[in-house]
Design a protein around this motif. Structure first.
Motif, PDB file in Angstrom:
ATOM      1  N   PHE A  90     -10.820   4.275  -6.117  1.00  0.00           N
ATOM      2  CA  PHE A  90      -9.542   3.579  -6.216  1.00  0.00           C
ATOM      3  C   PHE A  90      -9.393   2.928  -7.584  1.00  0.00           C
ATOM      4  O   PHE A  90     -10.381   2.592  -8.238  1.00  0.00           O
ATOM      5  CB  PHE A  90      -9.423   2.489  -5.146  1.00  0.00           C
ATOM      6  N   MET A  91      -8.131   2.743  -7.990  1.00  0.00           N
ATOM      7  CA  MET A  91      -7.805   1.854  -9.093  1.00  0.00           C
ATOM      8  C   MET A  91      -7.264   0.568  -8.473  1.00  0.00           C
ATOM      9  O   MET A  91      -6.399   0.604  -7.596  1.00  0.00           O
ATOM     10  CB  MET A  91      -6.765   2.482 -10.015  1.00  0.00           C
ATOM     11  N   ASP A  92      -7.801  -0.574  -8.915  1.00  0.00           N
ATOM     12  CA  ASP A  92      -7.394  -1.867  -8.390  1.00  0.00           C
ATOM     13  C   ASP A  92      -6.765  -2.696  -9.496  1.00  0.00           C
ATOM     14  O   ASP A  92      -7.354  -2.849 -10.575  1.00  0.00           O
ATOM     15  CB  ASP A  92      -8.585  -2.619  -7.791  1.00  0.00           C
ATOM     16  N   LEU A  93      -5.577  -3.234  -9.217  1.00  0.00           N
ATOM     17  CA  LEU A  93      -4.883  -4.121 -10.143  1.00  0.00           C
ATOM     18  C   LEU A  93      -4.848  -5.520  -9.547  1.00  0.00           C
ATOM     19  O   LEU A  93      -4.581  -5.689  -8.353  1.00  0.00           O
ATOM     20  CB  LEU A  93      -3.449  -3.647 -10.401  1.00  0.00           C
ATOM     21  N   SER A  94      -5.109  -6.514 -10.371  1.00  0.00           N
ATOM     22  CA  SER A  94      -5.042  -7.913  -9.948  1.00  0.00           C
ATOM     23  C   SER A  94      -4.215  -8.661 -10.988  1.00  0.00           C
ATOM     24  O   SER A  94      -4.580  -8.699 -12.162  1.00  0.00           O
ATOM     25  CB  SER A  94      -6.452  -8.509  -9.832  1.00  0.00           C
ATOM     26  N   PRO A 114       7.257   1.730   0.301  1.00  0.00           N
ATOM     27  CA  PRO A 114       6.565   0.470   0.616  1.00  0.00           C
ATOM     28  C   PRO A 114       5.128   0.438   0.112  1.00  0.00           C
ATOM     29  O   PRO A 114       4.591  -0.641  -0.173  1.00  0.00           O
ATOM     30  CB  PRO A 114       6.620   0.402   2.146  1.00  0.00           C
ATOM     31  N   ALA A 115       4.487   1.623  -0.001  1.00  0.00           N
ATOM     32  CA  ALA A 115       3.094   1.676  -0.439  1.00  0.00           C
ATOM     33  C   ALA A 115       2.934   1.310  -1.907  1.00  0.00           C
ATOM     34  O   ALA A 115       1.818   1.099  -2.377  1.00  0.00           O
ATOM     35  CB  ALA A 115       2.526   3.076  -0.196  1.00  0.00           C
ATOM     36  N   CYS A 116       4.053   1.239  -2.648  1.00  0.00           N
ATOM     37  CA  CYS A 116       3.987   0.953  -4.077  1.00  0.00           C
ATOM     38  C   CYS A 116       4.180  -0.526  -4.398  1.00  0.00           C
ATOM     39  O   CYS A 116       4.269  -0.902  -5.562  1.00  0.00           O
ATOM     40  CB  CYS A 116       5.011   1.792  -4.832  1.00  0.00           C
ATOM     41  N   PHE A 117       4.246  -1.354  -3.356  1.00  0.00           N
ATOM     42  CA  PHE A 117       4.339  -2.800  -3.545  1.00  0.00           C
ATOM     43  C   PHE A 117       2.961  -3.420  -3.347  1.00  0.00           C
ATOM     44  O   PHE A 117       2.112  -2.871  -2.636  1.00  0.00           O
ATOM     45  CB  PHE A 117       5.340  -3.412  -2.563  1.00  0.00           C
ATOM     46  N   GLY A 118       2.744  -4.576  -3.972  1.00  0.00           N
ATOM     47  CA  GLY A 118       1.450  -5.225  -3.902  1.00  0.00           C
ATOM     48  C   GLY A 118       1.325  -6.181  -2.728  1.00  0.00           C
ATOM     49  O   GLY A 118       2.259  -6.368  -1.943  1.00  0.00           O
ATOM     50  N   MET A 119       0.149  -6.793  -2.611  1.00  0.00           N
ATOM     51  CA  MET A 119      -0.155  -7.752  -1.562  1.00  0.00           C
ATOM     52  C   MET A 119      -0.535  -9.078  -2.207  1.00  0.00           C
ATOM     53  O   MET A 119      -1.465  -9.149  -3.003  1.00  0.00           O
ATOM     54  CB  MET A 119      -1.309  -7.241  -0.688  1.00  0.00           C
ATOM     55  N   ARG A 142      -3.636  -1.566  -4.940  1.00  0.00           N
ATOM     56  CA  ARG A 142      -4.751  -0.610  -4.843  1.00  0.00           C
ATOM     57  C   ARG A 142      -4.170   0.759  -4.518  1.00  0.00           C
ATOM     58  O   ARG A 142      -3.327   0.910  -3.639  1.00  0.00           O
ATOM     59  CB  ARG A 142      -5.742  -1.031  -3.764  1.00  0.00           C
ATOM     60  N   PHE A 143      -4.635   1.777  -5.257  1.00  0.00           N
ATOM     61  CA  PHE A 143      -4.217   3.133  -4.946  1.00  0.00           C
ATOM     62  C   PHE A 143      -5.353   4.085  -5.290  1.00  0.00           C
ATOM     63  O   PHE A 143      -6.120   3.870  -6.222  1.00  0.00           O
ATOM     64  CB  PHE A 143      -2.938   3.517  -5.704  1.00  0.00           C
ATOM     65  N   PRO A 144      -5.505   5.157  -4.509  1.00  0.00           N
ATOM     66  CA  PRO A 144      -6.581   6.122  -4.764  1.00  0.00           C
ATOM     67  C   PRO A 144      -6.304   6.922  -6.022  1.00  0.00           C
ATOM     68  O   PRO A 144      -5.154   7.091  -6.424  1.00  0.00           O
ATOM     69  CB  PRO A 144      -6.561   7.014  -3.519  1.00  0.00           C
ATOM     70  N   ASN A 187      -6.926  10.029  -6.277  1.00  0.00           N
ATOM     71  CA  ASN A 187      -6.509  11.399  -5.979  1.00  0.00           C
ATOM     72  C   ASN A 187      -5.001  11.429  -5.814  1.00  0.00           C
ATOM     73  O   ASN A 187      -4.305  10.466  -6.101  1.00  0.00           O
ATOM     74  CB  ASN A 187      -7.244  11.938  -4.741  1.00  0.00           C
ATOM     75  N   ASP A 188      -4.459  12.505  -5.291  1.00  0.00           N
ATOM     76  CA  ASP A 188      -3.008  12.700  -5.310  1.00  0.00           C
ATOM     77  C   ASP A 188      -2.247  11.936  -4.228  1.00  0.00           C
ATOM     78  O   ASP A 188      -1.036  11.818  -4.306  1.00  0.00           O
ATOM     79  CB  ASP A 188      -2.685  14.189  -5.144  1.00  0.00           C
ATOM     80  N   THR A 189      -2.924  11.436  -3.201  1.00  0.00           N
ATOM     81  CA  THR A 189      -2.215  11.011  -2.002  1.00  0.00           C
ATOM     82  C   THR A 189      -1.209   9.906  -2.258  1.00  0.00           C
ATOM     83  O   THR A 189      -0.114   9.923  -1.728  1.00  0.00           O
ATOM     84  CB  THR A 189      -3.215  10.542  -0.942  1.00  0.00           C
ATOM     85  N   LEU A 190      -1.555   8.926  -3.079  1.00  0.00           N
ATOM     86  CA  LEU A 190      -0.633   7.819  -3.306  1.00  0.00           C
ATOM     87  C   LEU A 190      -0.226   7.685  -4.758  1.00  0.00           C
ATOM     88  O   LEU A 190       0.903   7.320  -5.062  1.00  0.00           O
ATOM     89  CB  LEU A 190      -1.264   6.505  -2.823  1.00  0.00           C
ATOM     90  N   SER A 191      -1.145   8.003  -5.669  1.00  0.00           N
ATOM     91  CA  SER A 191      -0.828   7.795  -7.074  1.00  0.00           C
ATOM     92  C   SER A 191       0.358   8.653  -7.507  1.00  0.00           C
ATOM     93  O   SER A 191       1.189   8.224  -8.294  1.00  0.00           O
ATOM     94  CB  SER A 191      -2.047   8.098  -7.947  1.00  0.00           C
ATOM     95  N   SER A 192       0.472   9.865  -6.968  1.00  0.00           N
ATOM     96  CA  SER A 192       1.617  10.705  -7.308  1.00  0.00           C
ATOM     97  C   SER A 192       2.889  10.133  -6.698  1.00  0.00           C
ATOM     98  O   SER A 192       3.947  10.143  -7.310  1.00  0.00           O
ATOM     99  CB  SER A 192       1.390  12.138  -6.816  1.00  0.00           C
ATOM    100  N   ASN A 193       2.793   9.632  -5.459  1.00  0.00           N
ATOM    101  CA  ASN A 193       3.963   9.055  -4.813  1.00  0.00           C
ATOM    102  C   ASN A 193       4.495   7.855  -5.595  1.00  0.00           C
ATOM    103  O   ASN A 193       5.688   7.587  -5.589  1.00  0.00           O
ATOM    104  CB  ASN A 193       3.614   8.620  -3.391  1.00  0.00           C
ATOM    105  N   CYS A 194       3.605   7.126  -6.225  1.00  0.00           N
ATOM    106  CA  CYS A 194       4.019   5.957  -7.004  1.00  0.00           C
ATOM    107  C   CYS A 194       4.247   6.300  -8.468  1.00  0.00           C
ATOM    108  O   CYS A 194       4.362   5.406  -9.310  1.00  0.00           O
ATOM    109  CB  CYS A 194       2.981   4.838  -6.871  1.00  0.00           C
ATOM    110  N   ALA A 195       4.283   7.581  -8.779  1.00  0.00           N
ATOM    111  CA  ALA A 195       4.700   8.077 -10.095  1.00  0.00           C
ATOM    112  C   ALA A 195       3.766   7.663 -11.228  1.00  0.00           C
ATOM    113  O   ALA A 195       4.202   7.548 -12.374  1.00  0.00           O
ATOM    114  CB  ALA A 195       6.132   7.639 -10.402  1.00  0.00           C
TER     115      ALA A 195
END
Length: 361
Positions: free
Chosen positions: A57-61, A86-91, A104-106, A108-116
């Protein structure tokens, strides 16, 4: 006149909407009160974001109080302006000191592509253990967390907030697998190496279909026993295949270069080694015949360890990263290579000549 059922429903929804608005307003006020006590309650700065380039995962804080200071909140911060996902918003984490907004996003392609997020491949000359090869690739994953301005008018008094981030992952690996008696041994690649894939495995089989685990008896394998080797990447984006640049054996559990035997490297291949698939999928396969190291001639059982230099490559360009045999460069050690290490049991080979234990299909 009594209200009808439809009117009652609308009134209930209106009341619920008001209650929800009051709750959100109260929650926002509570969060703001927490920020007022934090030394990060100030205008946003470029240093407010920290990025962890993990193996899965890549994690942003991001400090959240500067966001509140700029008249935004966590519901108005989104990855790459992907407002409808909704998956592209933070917590928000107000239990942290200081409070932060986490993404946080993986990789691989599952979420990072969806969030462009952007994936950019870069190529450079190979160094160190890969100095035989003219092209070595890395992948850079980048994006931006943007603020959504809710102002509906022509002008706004909110400043625009942009937090840029990126991670660069080398696509080369030194896979040392010495647990050849156990099928499917996995290694979780260490995050601090900044490696791109989450899991590599080297599996030893006794059949050409690469299905039956190779069982090494206590007396060791017979000389010339067929050993089928599969190196596989899991949790890997479909953008890449696995390419073995070199596989070699050593009498030491460490891949020391002072005493080794190459099964294949570049265009040079041991006569008994056959490469079945390489650079064409997310697994690479080859087979060789068990042998003994001459320096262990006085031992009943010879012991060696297998190591593979592995890289990822784009399917369309994998063939271009195989060495051109007439133009191979001299090997030069020019640096350290990030590595993933599997440590386990050795391979034992006895001195008796016997038939192959592999299954013929």
């Amino acid at each position: 006149m009594k209200p009808n059922r439809s009117q009652l429903k609308k009134r209930r929804l209106s009341i619920l909407g008001c209650l929800l608005g009051l709750f959100l307003q109260a929650q926002a006020q509570t969060n703001l009160d927490k920020c007022l006590l934090s030394n990060t309650y100030r205008p946003p700065a470029n240093t407010d974001i920290s990025v962890t380039c993990g193996s899965q995962f890549m994690d942003l804080s991001i400090y959240i109080c500067p966001i509140y200071n700029a008249l935004y909140n966590e519901s108005l911060m989104v990855l790459n302006n992907q407002l409808n996902n909704p998956a592209c918003f933070g917590m928000a984490d107000f239990n942290s000191t200081p409070p932060v907004l986490r993404f946080r996003f993986p990789i691989n392609d599952t979420l990072s592509s969806n969030c462009a997020n952007k994936h950019v491949i870069t190529t450079q000359t190979g160094t160190g253990a890969f100095s035989d090869f003219s092209n070595v690739q890395s992948v850079n994953i980048s994006g931006v967390v943007t603020a959504i301005d809710p102002s509906a008018g022509t002008i706004t008094y909110r400043s625009q907030i942009l937090y840029y981030f990126s991670c660069s992952y080398p696509m080369n690996y030194l896979l040392n697998n010495t647990q050849l008696s156990v099928s499917g041994t996995n290694v979780a690649i260490r995050d601090n190496n900044g490696n791109f894939i989450s899991t590599l495995s080297m599996k030893l089989c006794s059949d050409s279909a690469y299905l039956q685990p190779l069982v090494i008896p206590s007396t060791g394998l017979n000389i010339k026993t067929k050993v089928y080797v599969e190196v596989k990447a899991t949790n890997l984006t479909s953008k890449f295949n696995v390419l073995l640049d070199r596989c070699f054996a050593t009498v030491s559990p460490l891949p020391v270069q002072s005493n080794y035997y190459d099964l294949f490297v570049g265009c040079t291949r041991d006569p008994q080694t056959v490469i079945d698939i390489n650079g064409a999928s997310q697994s690479a396969r080859f087979n060789f015949e068990a042998f003994r190291f001459v320096e262990q001639r006085n031992l009943t059982i010879s012991t060696f360890y297998l190591h593979c230099l592995t890289r990822l490559c784009e399917p369309a360009t994998c063939s271009s990263f195989k060495p051109v045999c007439s133009k191979r460069r001299k090997r030069e050690v020019q640096g350290d290579l990030p590595s993933a290490t599997v440590t386990s049991n050795p391979v034992h080979v006895n001195g008796k000549v016997g038939a192959s234990s592999c299954k013929k299909l």
